[in-house]
Scaffold this motif. Structure first.
Motif, PDB file in Angstrom:
ATOM      1  N   LEU A 118       0.919  -1.381  -0.114  1.00 12.13           N
ATOM      2  CA  LEU A 118      -0.118  -0.200  -0.236  1.00 12.13           C
ATOM      3  C   LEU A 118       0.639   0.836  -0.006  1.00 12.13           C
ATOM      4  N   ALA A 119       0.011   2.178  -0.198  1.00 13.69           N
ATOM      5  CA  ALA A 119       0.774   3.680   0.101  1.00 13.69           C
ATOM      6  C   ALA A 119      -0.109   4.930  -0.012  1.00 13.69           C
ATOM      7  N   GLN A 120       0.786   6.028   0.215  1.00 16.74           N
ATOM      8  CA  GLN A 120      -0.018   6.948   0.337  1.00 16.74           C
ATOM      9  C   GLN A 120      -1.035   7.716  -0.362  1.00 16.74           C
ATOM     10  N   HIS A 121      -2.594   7.549  -0.590  1.00 15.05           N
ATOM     11  CA  HIS A 121      -3.375   7.627  -1.364  1.00 15.05           C
ATOM     12  C   HIS A 121      -4.056   9.352  -1.677  1.00 15.05           C
ATOM     13  N   PRO A 122      -3.468  10.365  -2.730  1.00 17.72           N
ATOM     14  CA  PRO A 122      -3.364  11.253  -1.815  1.00 17.72           C
ATOM     15  C   PRO A 122      -4.669  12.583  -2.191  1.00 17.72           C
ATOM     16  N   SER A 123      -5.878  11.612  -1.791  1.00 16.36           N
ATOM     17  CA  SER A 123      -7.111  11.384  -1.315  1.00 16.36           C
ATOM     18  C   SER A 123      -6.612  11.491   0.488  1.00 16.36           C
ATOM     19  N   ALA A 124      -6.389  11.204   0.878  1.00 21.56           N
ATOM     20  CA  ALA A 124      -6.363  10.461   2.164  1.00 21.56           C
ATOM     21  C   ALA A 124      -5.716  12.228   3.134  1.00 21.56           C
ATOM     22  N   ILE A 125      -6.452  12.179   4.191  1.00 16.02           N
ATOM     23  CA  ILE A 125      -5.862  12.678   5.484  1.00 16.02           C
ATOM     24  C   ILE A 125      -5.599  12.476   6.412  1.00 16.02           C
ATOM     25  N   ILE A 156       2.472   6.440   5.833  1.00 13.80           N
ATOM     26  CA  ILE A 156       3.482   6.092   5.889  1.00 13.80           C
ATOM     27  C   ILE A 156       3.669   6.381   7.633  1.00 13.80           C
TER      28      ILE A 156
END
Lengths: 98, 98, 98, 98, 98, 98, 98, 98, 98, 98
Positions: free
Chosen positions: C84-91, C95
């Motif tokens: 999994l990676a950081q989602h650009p819409s995640a607040i 990480i």
């Protein structure tokens, strides 16, 4: 840290040949830059298919996603990622350069 | 000439642990011999699975089959072979050593 | 660094109930130790199945494989790992802790 | 009550870039609103894919369907829902906040 | 709240017929108890298969998992759960009794 | 006689919104007519998908095919039919009304 | 009313040959009885497989399930049922005898 | 008339090695007899698998099934048959010897 | 010699309705001609799908391919062919007329 | 060195018939040239499908990929390659001409 990545390219029939060529040229330059940096460790053609198997050597999942999502062909590819680890019978290290 | 090989190991529940250990020891020795010769070019563990992805560098399909069918774990593995070719964007050669 | 992991348990019919119970008890203790350390971040039961979805927070592919392969139920599980990676819409951050 | 949701986005080639950008902007705002309310508990990018794994915390199946079907990208997504339950080895609760 | 559940039964060849019969009798009693309570709303045989499609009406994912995991045949079944919601064209309610 | 039917709707991108709305309105009217007649016994939305699971109660395979092929959305749906029979543990009848 | 049925036979290795022969003899007698009655309309071997495709002509889903579940080989078969209807281009009737 | 046939061999763990060897010896003799007659036209090993692709040249579907079902390894094989026809671009005939 | 054939029709959205109707009319005439000749022995609609299961009685693989490839709908169909043989329990012959 | 290759052709609906005919004519000429050279050893039509199974006899994986990727229909085909080896029971050689 190594990942096996399979990329299958499917160009839409509506993509103009000149645009396709331009995207492929950018893809090649981008790919070779990462290969020279050592982050795109291996790049092999799958025989008979418009596809490749690659091995990436990056610091994290996020770094890998960033590299892949910036591929000029990314919108036209199906990508499958398999994280790799050191095999107990391997004489080379999967963590540092091999 | 390169081939990507995925091996999934499934030991039957009826295999005695001592026998399993003996087979695994022979497998490790056999694998490391081929790695030292350069014919088993890469050996990586698939994270979370009793499986590996490997890259073999051999002269022919027949040589690869001979190597694989002599694996001590061969009767207990499911093996999938993908022939690889030189990728036009690769800066390393897929034919000679890379 | 986060990974989604699905584990499906298949106990062989030949496993004695007492032995199965002992393995499950060790599994529970091992799992709860990792949860307390923060490395096994989430553990959910899949409704209707002897399976779970989990999220692990580890430093590397190798650390994850080591944790998973030491599970007492590892020989009886089918495991599938998705990095999994950081989602650009995640607040929240994927990480550091979330 | 928790659900694991996987969303795969497939934008049609005929969608104009400006319209696509507008939809994505609305999607982001909508998603972040639900995250702030605590109903969209986790949102992770699948490495290498235009896809996410998410965890929703809602009162019912109907509430979940309403939330998902109102996603601006809903017409362009393939969605798969897995209901989750409390795992007996989990130290956190799957029912209340975790 | 409704869920569609498919159950496929696979009895191991090593299960003694008398024990199998005892398990099936307990399964039937357990199933009919839940049907009388209204929580196991529908139970249909799949034609030609040792399998059923069922509809459950429960308060939560956890309640459903508890019901299913207590099935006497649970260790011998493969179960697949699909959460259901109100359909906008349905004249009956999927939330209260229908 | 009961059948479980799953319908997945895939509207082509080239379908004009007004035409799509007209087809959906006819679909709703047609569906509600059959529900009132008792031939379309259950209609549930699959959570997160543009799909439904339905139960039909008809006299024959041919009657079912006639009903389904006259759905206004039929040209845009993938349909899968599973014939159902009386389950020996069911307390309700699968043949007459349940 | 016609149904296409595919049956794949998988005899467990633990079944004694004499018992297997007895079951197959009962299966043959049972099958030929139904063929003579006209309910088992066609019975064909799938080339190269221990499997058959059959066409049944019965009054209802329940009648078909009863016939199939009484097959002596039923516990050792995987069965898949496809309901058939009259084809508009067929010159024979799928409903009465053809 | 030509057919492509893939055979995958799966010997059960309970088969005694001596018996397995005897079956394989009979299989080899049987196979070579058919090859000499010209009915088993090609026999190739699939690299890395206990499997083969073969081409048979027979008069009918029934002749092919008879040949295959008499293979000594037939009870331990999964077989898949693909009927072949003359290709309009082929310079050799697929009907008579090629 | 009998073959089971499944045909799934997928008309492209770009096909004009008048042209589609013309093709379907030619398909019907062609199909009924072959049915009258006895070469297209059975033609059944799959309930709920734009698909059929058919049985052909032809002299050879090549004759079957010729018949199928001349279907007016051939460019819009996915076709799967299964060769059939005489079943030892069948009371009718699969070779001559049944 | 032999490889089994399956090719499935899918022409896009947007391809003009005249252009399609021109590509097919070039494909035929190219294919027959390779057949005459002995590198495209067998070419068979799959009955009922716009597909072929072929056997190639080449020196290396790279030679095979070069041949395949120069097929005029390559952009419109899905290709699957299986490397073949000498079978121990084969009376013909898979390495030199057979």
């Amino acid at each position: 840290m190594l990942y096996l990545v399979r990329m299958d390219v499917k160009l839409p029939a509506t993509l103009a040949p000149a645009e396709a060529d331009a995207i492929k040229a950018r893809e090649k330059a981008y790919s070779q830059g990462l290969q020279r940096e050592g982050r795109w460790r291996h790049l092999w053609r799958v025989v008979g298919e418009y596809a490749n198997y690659s091995v990436f050597d990056v610091e994290s999942n996020d770094e890998l996603h960033t590299l892949l999502s910036q591929l000029p062909l990314f919108p036209y590819m199906q990508i499958q990622v398999t994280p790799l680890a050191q095999h107990p019978s391997a004489i080379a290290s999967a963590i540092t350069a091999n």
